[in-house]
Design an enzyme around this catalytic site. Structure first.
Site, PDB file in Angstrom:
ATOM      1  N   CYS A 116       0.718  -1.488  -0.034  1.00 46.88           N
ATOM      2  CA  CYS A 116       0.050  -0.004   0.192  1.00 46.88           C
ATOM      3  C   CYS A 116       0.852   1.329   0.137  1.00 46.88           C
ATOM      4  O   CYS A 116       0.465   2.386  -0.222  1.00 46.88           O
ATOM      5  CB  CYS A 116      -1.033   0.008   1.143  1.00 46.88           C
ATOM      6  N   HIS A 257      -4.142   7.062   3.374  1.00 45.40           N
ATOM      7  CA  HIS A 257      -4.497   5.624   2.696  1.00 45.40           C
ATOM      8  C   HIS A 257      -5.968   5.338   3.155  1.00 45.40           C
ATOM      9  O   HIS A 257      -6.109   5.354   4.448  1.00 45.40           O
ATOM     10  CB  HIS A 257      -3.367   4.666   3.180  1.00 45.40           C
ATOM     11  N   ASN A 287     -10.411  -0.727   0.237  1.00 47.70           N
ATOM     12  CA  ASN A 287      -8.859  -0.767   0.001  1.00 47.70           C
ATOM     13  C   ASN A 287      -8.298  -1.003  -1.428  1.00 47.70           C
ATOM     14  O   ASN A 287      -8.335  -2.085  -1.555  1.00 47.70           O
ATOM     15  CB  ASN A 287      -8.508  -1.111   1.183  1.00 47.70           C
TER      16      ASN A 287
END
Ligand code: ACO
Length: 330
Positions: A116, A257, A287
């Site tokens: 990520c 994020h 996500n």
């Protein structure tokens, strides 16, 4: 404020059309809309259904928009840094496949693996290329077809992720005051097995047994990741802000994020930034790993959440573990 080396010359995103709701997922695993919304903040996610449309396809769609908006010709892009945890194939890189789709004849292209955190890592590496004079136009693209690596029988993970891509073109700062102000990045490989795909590499090659165990798919210790995420995003905010000579009060928009609304809320609270100044799209997309931040930045610019003159703090964390943050001046 420190000297600016690189600015964002163009930005773009790609999201598959196919919207998957929590109720859709409740038909395939033992879950429900209420649990998912309450624990994660996610209501829908996009899933790329077409098997022909992989990570390189999505990257190229996002990058084409970023390049068009940057004013650079494809021939002028000299570097492609591509972040993905979901490469289309092990060899060659998804970056090279993307370069071929886009037609960027004068670029070197490479993949970057930092889960990520990959797009933020890439942004800093691209900034370094520009600052050293080795690049005049670097494409930093994140592309994640998470639907290809999640275990669709595991309710604890499959509800969390979505597919998407985001891209920017970095160019030398031009004196207009916009650009990358500061960054901080870190990793801790000791925590690698909190979020991983155990099988498929050299140490544990794929066998009929690993396939049966579904060991080639994503495994996660959600509770431990949650704790690490809150801790590491807090550190990343502190470090990036202090390197920019700023505090949370100087931040106009937090673009974190997008893994879980509770992690986002905890990060905002720690940094002293009210939720009105936080960009959230985890409810719509889940996500998207490293694509989350560039997609959010592009949307925030488009809907006016980011205006000229604003300062944006973007912190992230992911498998590795990896984490970091950047401060951007728009
Ligand atoms: N639907 C219904 N129940 C569920 C589901 C589901 N989808 N998933 C888990 N449960 C159950 C569990 O089985 C457990 O039941 P039990 O108490 O009977 O054992 C119960 O819900 C609670 O489970 P927890 O794991 O304790 O739930 P928690 O509140 O911690 O939420 C979650 C889980 C959402 C995964 C949370 O831990 C989290 O967000 N962690 C971070 C995940 C993350 O950010 N991952 C990606 C980071 S890196 C990257 O972005 C690639």
């Amino acid at each position: 404020m420190s000297e600016l080396h690189a600015r964002i010359a163009g930005i773009g995103r790609y999201l598959p059309d196919n919207v998957v709701t929590n109720d859709d997922l409740a038909k395939i695993v033992d879950t429900n809309d209420e649990w998912i919304r309450e624990r994660t903040g996610i209501a829908t996610r996009r899933i790329e259904e077409d098997p022909e449309k992989g990570a390189a396809y999505m990257a190229a769609e996002a990058a084409r928009v970023a390049i068009d908006r940057s004013g650079f010709a494809p021939e002028e892009i000299d570097t492609v840094i591509l972040s993905t945890a979901t490469p289309d194939r092990f060899l060659p890189s998804t970056a090279c496949d993307t370069q071929a789709i886009l037609g960027l004849p004068n670029a070197m292209a490479l993949d970057l693996t930092a889960a990520c955190s990959g797009w933020l890592y890439g942004l800093t590496m691209g900034e370094g290329m520009i600052a050293s004079g080795r690049s005049k136009a670097t494409l930093v693209v994140a592309t994640e077809k998470m639907s290809g690596i999640v275990d669709w029988t595991d309710r604890a993970t499959c509800v969390l992720f979505g597919d998407g891509a985001g891209a920017v073109v970095l160019a030398p700062a031009n004196g207009d005051g916009t650009g990358i102000v500061s960054s901080f990045h870190c990793s801790d490989g000791n925590l690698g097995e909190l979020l991983w795909r155990p099988a498929g590499g050299n140490i544990c090659p794929m066998t009929p047994q690993t396939l049966e165990n579904r060991d080639h798919l994503l495994k996660m210790n959600g509770r431990e990741i949650f704790k690490s995420a809150v801790r590491s995003m807090a550190q990343a905010c502190d470090e990036a802000l202090s390197r920019a000579g700023m505090t949370g009060e100087d931040v106009d928009l937090l673009v974190p994020h997008q893994a879980n609304i509770r992690i986002i809320q905890a990060t905002a609270k720690y940094a002293g930034i009210p939720m009105e100044k936080v960009y959230v799209n985890v409810d719509r997309y889940g996500n998207m790993s490293s694509a989350s931040i560039p997609v959010a930045l592009d949307e925030a610019l488009e809907d006016g959440s980011i205006q000229p003159g604003m300062r944006v703090l973007a912190p992230t964390f992911g498998a590795g573990l990896t984490w970091g943050a950047v401060v951007l001046q728009f």
